[in-house]
Write an enzyme that holds these catalytic residues in place. Structure first.
Site, PDB file in Angstrom:
ATOM      1  N   ASP A 307       0.847  -1.190   0.000  1.00  0.00           N
ATOM      2  CA  ASP A 307       0.000   0.000   0.000  1.00  0.00           C
ATOM      3  C   ASP A 307       0.879   1.235   0.000  1.00  0.00           C
ATOM      4  OD1 ASP A 307      -2.526  -1.024  -0.138  1.00  0.00           O
ATOM      5  OD2 ASP A 307      -2.728  -1.287   2.025  1.00  0.00           O
ATOM      6  N   ALA A 379     -15.075   2.462  -0.773  1.00  0.00           N
ATOM      7  CA  ALA A 379     -14.124   2.004  -1.793  1.00  0.00           C
ATOM      8  C   ALA A 379     -14.777   1.910  -3.163  1.00  0.00           C
ATOM      9  CB  ALA A 379     -13.550   0.644  -1.385  1.00  0.00           C
ATOM     10  N   SER A 381     -17.607   3.914  -4.240  1.00  0.00           N
ATOM     11  CA  SER A 381     -17.968   5.235  -4.785  1.00  0.00           C
ATOM     12  C   SER A 381     -16.743   6.115  -4.986  1.00  0.00           C
ATOM     13  CB  SER A 381     -18.945   5.939  -3.846  1.00  0.00           C
ATOM     14  OG  SER A 381     -18.304   6.327  -2.642  1.00  0.00           O
ATOM     15  N   ARG A 382     -15.721   5.944  -4.106  1.00  0.00           N
ATOM     16  CA  ARG A 382     -14.473   6.712  -4.161  1.00  0.00           C
ATOM     17  C   ARG A 382     -14.699   8.210  -4.059  1.00  0.00           C
ATOM     18  NH1 ARG A 382     -10.000   4.574  -5.901  1.00  0.00           N
ATOM     19  NH2 ARG A 382      -9.500   6.234  -7.351  1.00  0.00           N
ATOM     20  N   ASP A 522     -10.448  -5.785   2.181  1.00  0.00           N
ATOM     21  CA  ASP A 522      -9.177  -6.431   1.835  1.00  0.00           C
ATOM     22  C   ASP A 522      -9.245  -7.946   1.980  1.00  0.00           C
ATOM     23  OD1 ASP A 522      -7.689  -4.087   1.292  1.00  0.00           O
ATOM     24  OD2 ASP A 522      -7.397  -3.735   3.431  1.00  0.00           O
TER      25      ASP A 522
END
Length: 682
Positions: A307, A379, A381-382, A522
């Site tokens: 990340d 995650a 729609s951002r 995740d």
């Protein structure tokens, strides 16, 4: 922060290991290690021969056979001691964790509400799905998810980190661990496991080695060692009729000594200790591995998914500039950006509010008095934002805002597109702000690449490991940061689905992939990865999906995990090389001693000039036992690790442990021979 490290030879552990080593002399315990079982059988046989010679039942030197028998028993004991010491260190670490488990009562709620009626029940009676109320000063009785409330929690008993952490309902910080203590406020927790299945229980079981199974590489090496043992056993068995035909039969004692010296007893005796010590070293780094297989896989990893935020960069992105669209003044953009960020508790969101204050004296408004609807970031729609007084304000990634604008009948301006590219090329992250279908401008979020990270990636590249940066940033920003950090590749605008697809792509190419994660989103990728390090601060789903848990919740730890895994594989390979190379010197010691009387030409092989046949055989057997003791520190600590390519590492280890394995026995056996001569035992 790591927990207190145990000294390599803790006195208490040494005493316990000696006791356990004697207990492991039972046939049932020895059978688990075929190589050492052969030594054990040889010890029993020579002991019986000694007793028979003492009582006059058979002819032969009882003293010589007795000394050989004694050192064969020492060989078995030393191997047992190595394994017992490694296990003892793990058990000591487990005992420190057991101290966290306390018999306690829990307030089990009859309804999932803070004010519901509660029953006091023993914590051991809690089951998955039970709802409990935990107040300040209480020990959290079970693993679970916070469904109501927020509190400061002391997790030092688990993580070794003294700083308290915040646990609250919703988001990725709702997971709590049984055995930790609430310092303030209260939490309503839904238990996620049954008794005996808690994270703490699993940690203890893993560390104690109760669930330790041999790894694939360990099994393969064991098969090789068994094959070598069978070959040497057959070869030794044929030597008796061979020597008898020559007119001077070699004694059974000498044949047993020859067999024990030729089979790979060094690595056979240390193999289990190396595996246990590998998991113990992982715990020393505050990482809990679910199995030795996970540690071994870490050593074979050739792709790291890292990340960007917190691993490659410092992770505290700060708003640095407002860049308005054509026809929009900067203050209007700043006001809309601040409104969209009022409920955003991330460092980035708070920095936008602060920058608007500093630039235009826009005071932070009271969230409650606005009577607005806040739209949280997801995650999928951002983007996030606010609906207030018929105004729909959003901020988010370029692609997400473009889709939002187009779905509302608007048009994404070309000048904003250019501003986005300019910000991204500088390595900053552009966030676009929109009101309704009208794009107001861009916020630049600047992050800083960690010092020294480029050099670490260069070292990984030397080792043949590919580094891939995972980021939600657009491709231009990702490319700029990737170039600055020195990673090999990057995945921009990453979604959980994209991560999963990337892992599968690499695995289809035959590569082993490692990654970190902390959120429920995740979990699919963690479950797919070969080495999956879940953050202890993450959700229960993430921890269950991973095969390791980092108690420090530090994403950078993934690089250290790979180093520990490689060190374990290197230690196993190096000691195997050393053990097999040892055989050459022992061959030069024992073969002339055993057969020179029958075939005098073999005296030419006595290159060490050993005093007598008995001295040569004794010296080889004693060295064979002592070398196990001398190599125990190396087995427990691991060989010195340097980030080199596979070929360079192979050359280095062949020189050190291959050549060393040839020379050390020549020197050691000769020194022991001299001492035996001086003591009159030769």
């Amino acid at each position: 922060m790591s927990r207190k490290q145990l000294a390599l030879f803790e006195p208490v552990l040494l005493v316990q290991a000696l006791t356990d080593a004697v207990k492991k002399l039972s046939p049932r315990a020895q059978w688990r290690n075929p190589v050492m079982f052969v030594v054990w059988a040889g010890s029993v046989l020579t002991t019986l021969l000694t007793l028979a010679m003492v009582t006059g039942q058979i002819a032969g030197s009882a003293l010589f056979t007795g000394i050989i028998s004694l050192w064969l028993w020492f060989t078995v004991l030393f191997a047992n001691f190595a394994e017992a010491l490694a296990e003892g260190r793990s058990k000591a670490q487990a005992n420190s964790l057991k101290g966290v488990k306390k018999t306690a009562f829990a307030r089990r709620l009859r309804a999932p509400r803070h004010d519901a009626q509660a029953d006091n029940v023993p914590a051991a009676e809690l089951r998955k799905g039970d709802i409990v109320l935990v107040k300040a000063g209480d020990i959290i009785p079970c693993d679970g998810e916070v469904i109501e409330g927020g509190a400061s929690v002391d997790e030092s008993a688990i993580t070794g980190e003294s700083a308290p952490v915040i646990r609250e309902s919703g988001g990725d910080f709702a997971s709590v661990t049984g055995g930790t203590r609430i310092l303030s406020d209260w939490l309503v927790i839904a238990c996620s496991v049954n008794p005996g299945e808690t994270f703490l229980d699993r940690m203890i079981a893993m560390v104690e080695g109760a669930q330790r199974r041999k790894t694939p590489n360990e099994i393969a090496l064991t098969i090789l060692l068994i094959a070598l043992t069978i070959v040497f056993l057959l070869a030794t068995a044929t030597l008796w009729p061979f020597s008898a035909w020559g007119g001077n039969a070699v004694s059974v004692t000498v044949l047993v000594a020859l067999l024990v010296c030729l089979i790979p007893t060094t690595i056979g005796g240390l193999l289990s200790a190396i595996g246990v010590a590998g998991m113990s070293r992982m715990l020393g780094a505050n990482v809990i591995a679910t199995s030795g297989r996970a540690v071994e896989a870490a050593g074979d990893v050739d792709v790291l998914l890292l990340d960007k935020t917190g691993t490659i960069t410092l992770g505290n992105r700060q708003a640095s500039d407002f860049i308005p669209a054509r026809g929009v003044d900067e203050r209007t953009l700043a006001d809309a950006a601040q409104l969209a960020s009022l409920a955003d508790e991330t460092p980035e969101g708070r920095s936008i509010v602060i920058l608007a204050k500093q630039r235009f004296n826009l005071r932070e408004r009271d969230v409650q008095s606005l009577h607005a609807t806040f739209v949280p970031f997801t995650a999928q729609s951002r983007m996030s934002g606010i609906n207030i007084d018929n105004r729909m304000i959003r901020k988010g990634s370029v692609d997400a805002i473009r889709r939002h604008v187009e779905s509302n009948g608007g048009h994404f301006p070309a000048d904003v597109e250019q501003n986005v590219e300019n910000v991204a090329r500088l390595g900053a992250t552009p966030l676009v702000v929109v009101e309704g279908a009208r794009v107001l401008g861009v916020i630049a979020l600047k992050d800083i690449v960690k010092g020294g990270i480029k050099e670490r990636f260069a070292q990984l590249r030397k080792m043949g490991i590919k580094t891939v940066m995972i980021t939600g940033d657009n491709r231009l920003t990702a490319a700029a940061i990737a170039a600055e950090a020195g990673v090999d590749d990057f995945l921009a605008e990453a979604t959980p689905e994209a991560k999963l697809a990337l892992i599968r792509q690499y695995q289809a190419e035959g590569r082993l992939v490692a990654m970190t994660g902390d959120g429920t989103n995740d979990a699919p990728a963690l479950a797919q990865a070969d080495v999956a390090v879940a953050m202890n601060s993450g959700t229960q789903a993430a921890k269950e999906a991973g095969n390791m848990v980092d108690l420090d919740s530090n994403p950078t730890k993934l690089i250290e995990v790979v180093h520990i895994g490689k060190q374990m594989l290197m230690t196993r390979g190096s000691l195997t090389t050393f053990s097999i190379a040892n055989d050459v010197a022992k061959y030069f010691a024992i073969i002339p001693a055993a057969f020179a009387a029958t075939y005098p030409q073999l005296n030419a092989l006595n290159v060490m000039g050993l005093h007598s046949p008995n001295s040569a055989i004794l010296s080889a057997v004693i060295f064979n036992a002592l070398i196990i003791i001398f190599l125990i520190p190396l087995a427990l600590k691991g060989v010195s690790y340097k980030p080199l390519s596979a070929s360079a590492m192979l050359r280095r280890n062949l020189w050190i442990y291959g050549l060393g394995g040839l020379l050390v026995p020549f020197i050691g056996i000769k020194v022991i021979d001299v001492l035996l001569t001086l003591l009159g035992l030769a």
